[in-house]
Motif scaffolding. Structure first.
Motif, PDB file in Angstrom:
ATOM      1  N   ARG A  18     -13.270 -51.126  -3.148  1.00 10.86           N
ATOM      2  CA  ARG A  18     -13.980 -52.378  -3.414  1.00 10.86           C
ATOM      3  C   ARG A  18     -13.082 -53.294  -4.238  1.00 10.86           C
ATOM      4  NH1 ARG A  18     -19.801 -52.420  -3.167  1.00 10.86           N
ATOM      5  NH2 ARG A  18     -20.639 -50.362  -2.698  1.00 10.86           N
ATOM      6  N   VAL A  19     -13.418 -54.580  -4.229  1.00 12.21           N
ATOM      7  CA  VAL A  19     -12.748 -55.500  -5.138  1.00 12.21           C
ATOM      8  C   VAL A  19     -13.309 -55.257  -6.538  1.00 12.21           C
ATOM      9  CG1 VAL A  19     -12.333 -57.198  -3.314  1.00 12.21           C
ATOM     10  CG2 VAL A  19     -14.408 -57.374  -4.695  1.00 12.21           C
ATOM     11  N   ASP A  20     -12.708 -55.877  -7.540  1.00 11.10           N
ATOM     12  CA  ASP A  20     -13.175 -55.716  -8.914  1.00 11.10           C
ATOM     13  C   ASP A  20     -14.577 -56.304  -9.064  1.00 11.10           C
ATOM     14  OD1 ASP A  20     -13.362 -56.630 -11.917  1.00 11.10           O
ATOM     15  OD2 ASP A  20     -11.684 -55.223 -11.837  1.00 11.10           O
ATOM     16  N   ARG A  21     -15.398 -55.673  -9.878  1.00 12.79           N
ATOM     17  CA  ARG A  21     -16.788 -56.113 -10.080  1.00 12.79           C
ATOM     18  C   ARG A  21     -16.855 -57.539 -10.644  1.00 12.79           C
ATOM     19  NH1 ARG A  21     -21.918 -55.230  -8.420  1.00 12.79           N
ATOM     20  NH2 ARG A  21     -23.352 -55.673 -10.083  1.00 12.79           N
ATOM     21  N   ARG A  22     -15.837 -57.936 -11.407  1.00 14.55           N
ATOM     22  CA  ARG A  22     -15.814 -59.297 -11.961  1.00 14.55           C
ATOM     23  C   ARG A  22     -15.705 -60.364 -10.883  1.00 14.55           C
ATOM     24  NH1 ARG A  22     -10.947 -58.391 -15.900  1.00 14.55           N
ATOM     25  NH2 ARG A  22     -10.540 -56.903 -14.227  1.00 14.55           N
ATOM     26  N   ALA A  23     -15.339 -59.971  -9.661  1.00 14.35           N
ATOM     27  CA  ALA A  23     -15.255 -60.927  -8.556  1.00 14.35           C
ATOM     28  C   ALA A  23     -16.615 -61.552  -8.258  1.00 14.35           C
ATOM     29  CB  ALA A  23     -14.699 -60.259  -7.306  1.00 14.35           C
ATOM     30  N   TRP A  63     -16.887 -65.480  -7.903  1.00 13.21           N
ATOM     31  CA  TRP A  63     -17.421 -66.160  -6.716  1.00 13.21           C
ATOM     32  C   TRP A  63     -18.629 -67.022  -7.076  1.00 13.21           C
ATOM     33  CZ3 TRP A  63     -16.881 -60.872  -4.035  1.00 13.21           C
ATOM     34  CH2 TRP A  63     -15.646 -60.788  -3.393  1.00 13.21           C
ATOM     35  N   ARG A  64     -19.515 -66.482  -7.930  1.00 12.39           N
ATOM     36  CA  ARG A  64     -20.717 -67.224  -8.328  1.00 12.39           C
ATOM     37  C   ARG A  64     -20.327 -68.521  -9.046  1.00 12.39           C
ATOM     38  NH1 ARG A  64     -24.065 -63.119 -10.422  1.00 12.39           N
ATOM     39  NH2 ARG A  64     -24.776 -62.913  -8.274  1.00 12.39           N
ATOM     40  N   THR A  65     -19.353 -68.449  -9.923  1.00 13.20           N
ATOM     41  CA  THR A  65     -18.908 -69.638 -10.647  1.00 13.20           C
ATOM     42  C   THR A  65     -18.310 -70.662  -9.701  1.00 13.20           C
ATOM     43  OG1 THR A  65     -18.477 -68.267 -12.593  1.00 13.20           O
ATOM     44  CG2 THR A  65     -17.436 -70.439 -12.551  1.00 13.20           C
ATOM     45  N   ARG A  66     -17.532 -70.206  -8.731  1.00  7.46           N
ATOM     46  CA  ARG A  66     -16.948 -71.127  -7.748  1.00  7.46           C
ATOM     47  C   ARG A  66     -18.027 -71.857  -6.965  1.00  7.46           C
ATOM     48  NH1 ARG A  66     -12.712 -67.882  -4.229  1.00  7.46           N
ATOM     49  NH2 ARG A  66     -12.975 -69.765  -3.014  1.00  7.46           N
ATOM     50  N   MET A 104     -22.979 -61.188  -4.319  1.00  5.47           N
ATOM     51  CA  MET A 104     -23.286 -59.754  -4.225  1.00  5.47           C
ATOM     52  C   MET A 104     -23.053 -59.236  -2.813  1.00  5.47           C
ATOM     53  SD  MET A 104     -23.820 -58.418  -7.074  1.00  5.47           S
ATOM     54  CE  MET A 104     -24.297 -56.821  -6.445  1.00  5.47           C
ATOM     55  N   TRP A 105     -23.379 -60.057  -1.829  1.00  6.83           N
ATOM     56  CA  TRP A 105     -23.133 -59.664  -0.435  1.00  6.83           C
ATOM     57  C   TRP A 105     -21.632 -59.554  -0.184  1.00  6.83           C
ATOM     58  CZ3 TRP A 105     -24.959 -57.143   3.364  1.00  6.83           C
ATOM     59  CH2 TRP A 105     -24.424 -57.279   4.641  1.00  6.83           C
ATOM     60  N   TRP A 106     -20.865 -60.534  -0.652  1.00  4.02           N
ATOM     61  CA  TRP A 106     -19.409 -60.482  -0.490  1.00  4.02           C
ATOM     62  C   TRP A 106     -18.836 -59.243  -1.154  1.00  4.02           C
ATOM     63  CZ3 TRP A 106     -18.775 -66.243  -2.141  1.00  4.02           C
ATOM     64  CH2 TRP A 106     -19.078 -67.072  -1.049  1.00  4.02           C
ATOM     65  N   TYR A 107     -19.369 -58.902  -2.324  1.00  2.00           N
ATOM     66  CA  TYR A 107     -18.891 -57.712  -3.033  1.00  2.00           C
ATOM     67  C   TYR A 107     -19.138 -56.450  -2.209  1.00  2.00           C
ATOM     68  CZ  TYR A 107     -18.379 -54.175  -6.660  1.00  2.00           C
ATOM     69  OH  TYR A 107     -17.982 -53.070  -7.376  1.00  2.00           O
ATOM     70  N   ARG A 108     -20.252 -56.392  -1.514  1.00  2.69           N
ATOM     71  CA  ARG A 108     -20.556 -55.227  -0.668  1.00  2.69           C
ATOM     72  C   ARG A 108     -19.656 -55.177   0.567  1.00  2.69           C
ATOM     73  NH1 ARG A 108     -26.848 -54.703   0.342  1.00  2.69           N
ATOM     74  NH2 ARG A 108     -26.035 -52.872   1.407  1.00  2.69           N
ATOM     75  N   VAL A 109     -19.278 -56.351   1.091  1.00  2.34           N
ATOM     76  CA  VAL A 109     -18.508 -56.415   2.338  1.00  2.34           C
ATOM     77  C   VAL A 109     -17.005 -56.273   2.104  1.00  2.34           C
ATOM     78  CG1 VAL A 109     -17.834 -57.940   4.248  1.00  2.34           C
ATOM     79  CG2 VAL A 109     -20.239 -57.766   3.572  1.00  2.34           C
ATOM     80  N   HIS A 110     -16.458 -56.986   1.122  1.00  2.00           N
ATOM     81  CA  HIS A 110     -15.010 -57.023   0.929  1.00  2.00           C
ATOM     82  C   HIS A 110     -14.475 -55.641   0.547  1.00  2.00           C
ATOM     83  CE1 HIS A 110     -15.485 -61.322   1.111  1.00  2.00           C
ATOM     84  NE2 HIS A 110     -14.188 -61.500   0.998  1.00  2.00           N
ATOM     85  N   ARG A 111     -13.503 -55.171   1.307  1.00  6.14           N
ATOM     86  CA  ARG A 111     -12.875 -53.878   1.072  1.00  6.14           C
ATOM     87  C   ARG A 111     -11.379 -54.012   1.349  1.00  6.14           C
ATOM     88  NH1 ARG A 111     -17.221 -52.786  -0.434  1.00  6.14           N
ATOM     89  NH2 ARG A 111     -18.518 -50.963  -0.093  1.00  6.14           N
TER      90      ARG A 111
END
Length: 197
Positions: free
Chosen positions: A46-51, A55-58, A104-111
Motif C-alpha cells: 500500500r501507499v503510506d497512510r498519510r497519502a 489527497w484530501r487536502t488536494r 480512502m478509496w484511492w488508498y484501498r486501490v493504489h498498490r
C-alpha cells in the motif's frame, strides 16, 4: 469496475538487491510465471497512510478556489448574487463529498511492488490501471516532492520505461522509503541486462 493491464515486455529472471525500509526485490519466482515471462498479478504494498490526508487536502484546495471566486463575485454583484451562490454551494458540497470518500478509496486501490524482475503498480478509482514494467525496460527512476507532499513527509517515485504508455508513478510514499526505492531500483536496473530503449 474496469481494470486495464499493461505488460510492457518480458524481462530477465534474476534476483535483485534488497530495498531499504522493508522493501525487497524478491527472487524471480515472486514476479514471474517462469522462464523469462512475467505473471500478471496485483502488487502487494500500500501507499503510506498519510497519502489519504494529502489527497484530501488536494481535493479541498482545488474545490476551494472556485467557491471563493463565486462567493466574492456574488458579494460584489448583488443582481447576480443567487446565480453565483447556488453554484458555489453546489461546488462546496461536491468538494466535501469527494474529500470525504475518494481518498480512502484511492488508498484501498493504489498498490505497488518491486520484484527481481519488474515494477508493478495499480492506480485509479473507477477505472483501475494495472501495469508491469520489467527492470530490463526501465530507463530512469526519479523521486518528486511537491510543496504539499513535503508538508506531509511524502514523495512520488516515477519509473520511466521504454514504452509508449509512458512512465509508472508510485504516489504517496514516505519520503525516506521513496529515496531508498530510487537508489535500489537504480542499482537493480543497472544489474539487469536488457534493452531499455
Amino acid at each position: 469496475m474496469h481494470a486495464r493491464w499493461w505488460l510492457l515486455a518480458s524481462g530477465s529472471s534474476q534476483a535483485g538487491p534488497e530495498f531499504g525500509t522493508g522493501v525487497t526485490v524478491g527472487a524471480a519466482d515472486s514476479g514471474t510465471g517462469g522462464a523469462g515471462t512475467l505473471r500478471l498479478r496485483p502488487p502487494v504494498h500500500r501507499v503510506d497512510r498519510r497519502a489519504v490526508t494529502w489527497w484530501r487536502t488536494r481535493i479541498l484546495l482545488a474545490g476551494a478556489a472556485p467557491v471563493i471566486v463565486l462567493v466574492v463575485l456574488g458579494s460584489l454583484l448583488s443582481e447576480a448574487r443567487w446565480w453565483l451562490m447556488v453554484p458555489a454551494v453546489a461546488v462546496a458540497v461536491a468538494t466535501a463529498a469527494a474529500a470525504a470518500g475518494m481518498p480512502m478509496w484511492w488508498y484501498r486501490v493504489h498498490r505497488w511492488e518491486v520484484t527481481g524482475d519488474a515494477v508493478y503498480t495499480r492506480t485509479g478509482a473507477l477505472w483501475q490501471e494495472w501495469r508491469v514494467a520489467p527492470l530490463s525496460r526501465v530507463q530512469t527512476v526519479d523521486s518528486e516532492r511537491g510543496p504539499l507532499e513535503q508538508a506531509f513527509g511524502l514523495a512520488s517515485v516515477t519509473v520511466t520505461t521504454a514504452s509508449a504508455k509512458g512512465a509508472l508513478t508510485i504516489p504517496g510514499l514516505d519520503h525516506r522509503r521513496a529515496t531508498d526505492l530510487v537508489h535500489a531500483l537504480t542499482e537493480a536496473t543497472q544489474a539487469t541486462p536488457g534493452d531499455a530503449t
